[in-house]
Motif scaffolding. Structure first.
Motif, PDB file in Angstrom:
ATOM      1  N   PHE A  20      95.449 -22.955 -22.673  1.00 48.35           N
ATOM      2  CA  PHE A  20      94.568 -21.796 -22.803  1.00 48.35           C
ATOM      3  C   PHE A  20      93.276 -22.132 -23.538  1.00 48.35           C
ATOM      4  CE2 PHE A  20      97.915 -19.267 -21.107  1.00 48.35           C
ATOM      5  CZ  PHE A  20      97.302 -18.112 -20.645  1.00 48.35           C
ATOM      6  N   VAL A  21      93.340 -23.000 -24.513  1.00 55.84           N
ATOM      7  CA  VAL A  21      92.102 -23.441 -25.165  1.00 55.84           C
ATOM      8  C   VAL A  21      91.183 -24.088 -24.132  1.00 55.84           C
ATOM      9  CG1 VAL A  21      91.119 -25.089 -26.812  1.00 55.84           C
ATOM     10  CG2 VAL A  21      93.077 -23.672 -27.472  1.00 55.84           C
ATOM     11  N   TYR A  22      91.750 -24.928 -23.297  1.00 54.95           N
ATOM     12  CA  TYR A  22      90.972 -25.601 -22.259  1.00 54.95           C
ATOM     13  C   TYR A  22      90.419 -24.593 -21.247  1.00 54.95           C
ATOM     14  CZ  TYR A  22      89.913 -28.722 -18.341  1.00 54.95           C
ATOM     15  OH  TYR A  22      89.287 -29.385 -17.312  1.00 54.95           O
ATOM     16  N   LEU A  23      91.247 -23.642 -20.812  1.00 55.88           N
ATOM     17  CA  LEU A  23      90.817 -22.675 -19.813  1.00 55.88           C
ATOM     18  C   LEU A  23      89.717 -21.757 -20.351  1.00 55.88           C
ATOM     19  CD1 LEU A  23      94.258 -21.688 -18.245  1.00 55.88           C
ATOM     20  CD2 LEU A  23      92.377 -22.886 -17.100  1.00 55.88           C
ATOM     21  N   PHE A  24      89.868 -21.300 -21.587  1.00 62.18           N
ATOM     22  CA  PHE A  24      88.817 -20.466 -22.173  1.00 62.18           C
ATOM     23  C   PHE A  24      87.502 -21.244 -22.264  1.00 62.18           C
ATOM     24  CE2 PHE A  24      92.007 -17.405 -23.825  1.00 62.18           C
ATOM     25  CZ  PHE A  24      91.326 -16.225 -23.540  1.00 62.18           C
ATOM     26  N   ALA A  25      87.581 -22.493 -22.671  1.00 63.58           N
ATOM     27  CA  ALA A  25      86.369 -23.295 -22.781  1.00 63.58           C
ATOM     28  C   ALA A  25      85.688 -23.447 -21.424  1.00 63.58           C
ATOM     29  CB  ALA A  25      86.698 -24.664 -23.367  1.00 63.58           C
ATOM     30  N   ARG A  26      86.460 -23.694 -20.375  1.00 58.92           N
ATOM     31  CA  ARG A  26      85.898 -23.855 -19.039  1.00 58.92           C
ATOM     32  C   ARG A  26      85.348 -22.547 -18.493  1.00 58.92           C
ATOM     33  NH1 ARG A  26      85.058 -28.751 -16.568  1.00 58.92           N
ATOM     34  NH2 ARG A  26      85.603 -27.780 -14.563  1.00 58.92           N
ATOM     35  N   LEU A  27      86.070 -21.451 -18.724  1.00 61.20           N
ATOM     36  CA  LEU A  27      85.649 -20.159 -18.176  1.00 61.20           C
ATOM     37  C   LEU A  27      84.374 -19.655 -18.830  1.00 61.20           C
ATOM     38  CD1 LEU A  27      86.356 -17.698 -16.330  1.00 61.20           C
ATOM     39  CD2 LEU A  27      87.588 -16.752 -18.289  1.00 61.20           C
ATOM     40  N   LEU A  28      84.270 -19.836 -20.143  1.00 64.36           N
ATOM     41  CA  LEU A  28      83.174 -19.227 -20.898  1.00 64.36           C
ATOM     42  C   LEU A  28      81.981 -20.148 -21.092  1.00 64.36           C
ATOM     43  CD1 LEU A  28      85.310 -17.471 -23.667  1.00 64.36           C
ATOM     44  CD2 LEU A  28      84.646 -16.588 -21.418  1.00 64.36           C
ATOM     45  N   ALA A  29      82.093 -21.396 -20.652  1.00 58.36           N
ATOM     46  CA  ALA A  29      81.044 -22.379 -20.942  1.00 58.36           C
ATOM     47  C   ALA A  29      79.687 -21.992 -20.375  1.00 58.36           C
ATOM     48  CB  ALA A  29      81.467 -23.753 -20.407  1.00 58.36           C
ATOM     49  N   ASN A  30      79.660 -21.453 -19.185  1.00 60.51           N
ATOM     50  CA  ASN A  30      78.381 -21.199 -18.509  1.00 60.51           C
ATOM     51  C   ASN A  30      78.098 -19.718 -18.311  1.00 60.51           C
ATOM     52  OD1 ASN A  30      77.863 -24.043 -18.120  1.00 60.51           O
ATOM     53  ND2 ASN A  30      79.439 -23.997 -16.509  1.00 60.51           N
ATOM     54  N   HIS A  31      78.661 -18.876 -19.183  1.00 61.23           N
ATOM     55  CA  HIS A  31      78.447 -17.438 -19.038  1.00 61.23           C
ATOM     56  C   HIS A  31      78.046 -16.824 -20.374  1.00 61.23           C
ATOM     57  CE1 HIS A  31      81.243 -18.418 -15.679  1.00 61.23           C
ATOM     58  NE2 HIS A  31      80.479 -17.545 -15.021  1.00 61.23           N
ATOM     59  N   ASP A  32      77.252 -15.778 -20.295  1.00 64.57           N
ATOM     60  CA  ASP A  32      76.796 -15.066 -21.496  1.00 64.57           C
ATOM     61  C   ASP A  32      77.822 -13.979 -21.823  1.00 64.57           C
ATOM     62  OD1 ASP A  32      75.545 -13.741 -23.520  1.00 64.57           O
ATOM     63  OD2 ASP A  32      73.629 -13.488 -22.492  1.00 64.57           O
ATOM     64  N   ILE A  33      78.776 -14.307 -22.661  1.00 66.54           N
ATOM     65  CA  ILE A  33      79.852 -13.373 -22.976  1.00 66.54           C
ATOM     66  C   ILE A  33      79.324 -12.177 -23.774  1.00 66.54           C
ATOM     67  CG2 ILE A  33      82.063 -13.121 -24.141  1.00 66.54           C
ATOM     68  CD1 ILE A  33      82.041 -14.788 -21.552  1.00 66.54           C
ATOM     69  N   ALA A  34      78.334 -12.414 -24.630  1.00 66.46           N
ATOM     70  CA  ALA A  34      77.771 -11.307 -25.411  1.00 66.46           C
ATOM     71  C   ALA A  34      77.195 -10.238 -24.495  1.00 66.46           C
ATOM     72  CB  ALA A  34      76.708 -11.834 -26.369  1.00 66.46           C
ATOM     73  N   ALA A  35      76.526 -10.670 -23.439  1.00 65.41           N
ATOM     74  CA  ALA A  35      75.959  -9.704 -22.492  1.00 65.41           C
ATOM     75  C   ALA A  35      77.062  -8.947 -21.770  1.00 65.41           C
ATOM     76  CB  ALA A  35      75.062 -10.425 -21.493  1.00 65.41           C
ATOM     77  N   LEU A  36      78.152  -9.668 -21.450  1.00 69.42           N
ATOM     78  CA  LEU A  36      79.271  -9.022 -20.771  1.00 69.42           C
ATOM     79  C   LEU A  36      79.920  -7.968 -21.666  1.00 69.42           C
ATOM     80  CD1 LEU A  36      80.724  -9.366 -18.023  1.00 69.42           C
ATOM     81  CD2 LEU A  36      82.355 -10.864 -19.185  1.00 69.42           C
ATOM     82  N   LEU A  37      80.074  -8.293 -22.942  1.00 67.61           N
ATOM     83  CA  LEU A  37      80.691  -7.344 -23.876  1.00 67.61           C
ATOM     84  C   LEU A  37      79.773  -6.176 -24.194  1.00 67.61           C
ATOM     85  CD1 LEU A  37      82.303  -9.897 -26.369  1.00 67.61           C
ATOM     86  CD2 LEU A  37      83.518  -8.408 -24.763  1.00 67.61           C
ATOM     87  N   ALA A  38      78.472  -6.347 -23.999  1.00 68.29           N
ATOM     88  CA  ALA A  38      77.519  -5.278 -24.315  1.00 68.29           C
ATOM     89  C   ALA A  38      77.521  -4.169 -23.272  1.00 68.29           C
ATOM     90  CB  ALA A  38      76.115  -5.861 -24.453  1.00 68.29           C
TER      91      ALA A  38
END
Length: 495
Positions: free
Chosen positions: A175-193
């Motif tokens: 899961f550490v690996y999957l989270f790193a791969r999933l979130l690496a190229n996305h703006d999570i702050a914008a998604l949460l906003a």
């Protein structure tokens, strides 16, 4: 307290629903943490979390709703788990206190349906992972997976905890690996906003995670009953709660992000999408292995729990204390045969059917949880007569109509509030589509049961009676039974 050493304990389990004596108790509460952490770091929990977004919620409020439902449902689940060390029994046999030795058959049959349903859904996903890992067909993958579950469930308790420890390690790394791969190229702050709060979507997220946790309740003590009797209730509770809540929230959080970022690329292609995050080669193979191992851990829990439930039904009706090794294996084989049939028949419509199934389950298991927990912690206050649980003519009788009636009311009172693919209640529309049945299903039967039995505690011994105190148990049960001729004639528990 004498405990046998690990070397003197056979690896294959020999007990079913009989009491675990002090000489066979072993382990520490941390084993509960690793078991439930590993059991929840799995693909089906990812899919469950994704549903909160797939069915209309935004990321931020879906995560909040899932976390709240997780903590509330996890508390219900962990309170069941904390009963294991004190009673030394699998979970569902304690239902005989609330429903009678024969009356407990009703919730037990429904529990078996739950095991089959969850196992079928997980087997679909595990079959896909094994097929991709080994190059065989998905159908062959399902059959291979079923054979592995059979072996693990037959060997029993110690292997199951070993799987939990292994999966907790593999799952954390994956899961550490999957989270790193999933979130690496996305703006999570914008998604949460992006926040579009609606009561219906928020309650849906709560219901998804709460139902996930509550559905563990009927078998959680199966895996804590070997702990030494001196193990404190609070330590067991927190070990179970933390493992289950942390594991499931991590998985469901990943599912929320995956569904929000991938859209149609995720829904219906969950295993392929998750493994695709790792690229190819060794990383992909390891992810397929992690998915299969996670489902092996969880489905073995279901198969093992099914044995406990079938044994409880059979021994209650036959007046026995346990079942043979051959019957135990036969139960596992029969359950897995049904699971494989359902998995192969329904593997192409998994996501929609699974979402409806887990939500509808709440109507049948929240009332059972409410009644069992109120009785154990508030009415009997942990004072059970364990030998009497095996005697239809003893303290608890064949049927406890008070418990059965309250249970039926607890199921029926939820019907106006249920919103699933199977059934939608008449009050759901007025609530904006929100499903609050699990809240009603916990509160109403808990209150009704407590009010109904608090004034009549003739069935409650003055202390916990264990099999070594059998003479005291028989004397107490006989005295109580002689004072309740009407109840005895009706075959009812003297409550």
């Amino acid at each position: 307290m004498a405990n046998t050493t690990s070397e003197s304990r056979p690896f294959a389990e020999r007990r079913t629903i009989d009491y675990i004596p002090d000489s066979e108790r072993h382990g520490r509460p941390v084993s509960q943490f690793t078991l439930w952490l590993g059991a929840n770091l799995q693909i089906t929990a990812i899919v469950t979390g994704a549903l909160a977004v797939v069915l209309g919620g935004d990321v931020f409020w879906s995560l909040v709703g899932l976390a709240i439902g997780q903590m509330l449902g996890g508390a219900v689940m962990a309170l069941h788990g904390a009963q294991g060390p004190a009673l030394g029994l699998p979970q569902m046999i304690s239902s005989r206190v609330q429903f009678g030795v024969w009356g407990a058959t009703l919730p037990l049959v429904l529990v078996c349906l739950m095991y089959v349903g969850f196992s079928a859904g997980g087997t679909v996903l595990a079959g896909q992972a094994i097929a991709q890992l080994s190059g065989i067909t998905p159908t062959s993958g399902v059959l291979v997976f079923a054979a592995l579950v059979l072996l693990a469930a037959v060997l029993g308790y110690r292997l199951i905890h070993g799987l939990g420890r292994l999966m907790s390690l593999v799952g954390v790394v994956a899961f550490v690996y999957l989270f790193a791969r999933l979130l690496a190229n996305h703006d999570i702050a914008a998604l949460l906003a992006i926040r579009h709060f609606t009561v219906a979507d928020f309650l849906l997220a709560m219901s998804l995670s709460a139902s996930w946790q509550i559905a563990y309740g009927p078998y959680v003590a199966d895996y804590s009953r070997y702990l030494p009797r001196a193990t404190s209730t609070s330590r067991t509770f927190w070990a179970v709660w933390l493992g289950s809540v942390v594991g499931s929230q991590a998985s469901m959080t990943f599912g929320v992000f995956a569904a929000a970022l991938a859209g149609q690329a995720f829904a219906g292609h969950e295993v392929t999408y998750v493994v695709g995050l790792g690229g190819g080669g060794i990383a992909a193979a390891l992810l397929y292995f992690a998915i299969a191992l996670g489902k092996l851990t969880a489905t073995t829990l279901n198969a093992y729990g099914c044995v406990m439930s079938v044994a409880t039904i059979a021994t209650g009706l036959a007046g026995r204390r346990s079942i043979s090794a051959a019957m135990r294996t036969g139960c596992i084989v029969g359950m897995l045969a049904i699971v494989v049939w359902i998995a192969l028949a329904g593997q192409h419509a998994f996501l929609k059917a699974f979402s409806s199934f887990i939500l509808f389950l709440l109507a049948f298991f929240t009332p059972w949880s409410a009644i069992n927990l109120v009785d154990y912690y508030c009415v009997t206050k942990e004072r059970y007569d364990v030998p009497a649980l095996y005697d239809p003519n003893g303290r608890y009788g064949r049927f406890n109509f008070t418990g059965l009636v309250v249970y039926a009311i607890g199921v029926l009172v939820q019907m106006p509030f249920i919103a699933t693919g199977f059934y939608t209640g008449p009050l759901v529309g007025a609530l904006g589509g929100a499903d609050i049945s699990w809240i009603v299903g916990l509160a109403v039967p808990a209150l009704l049961y407590y009010v109904a039995v608090r004034g009549n505690r003739a069935h409650v011994p003055d202390r916990l009676i264990l099999p070594g105190d059998a003479a005291a148990s028989v004397a107490a049960a006989s005295a109580t039974w002689r004072t309740q001729p009407a109840a005895r004639a009706a075959g009812e528990s003297p409550r």
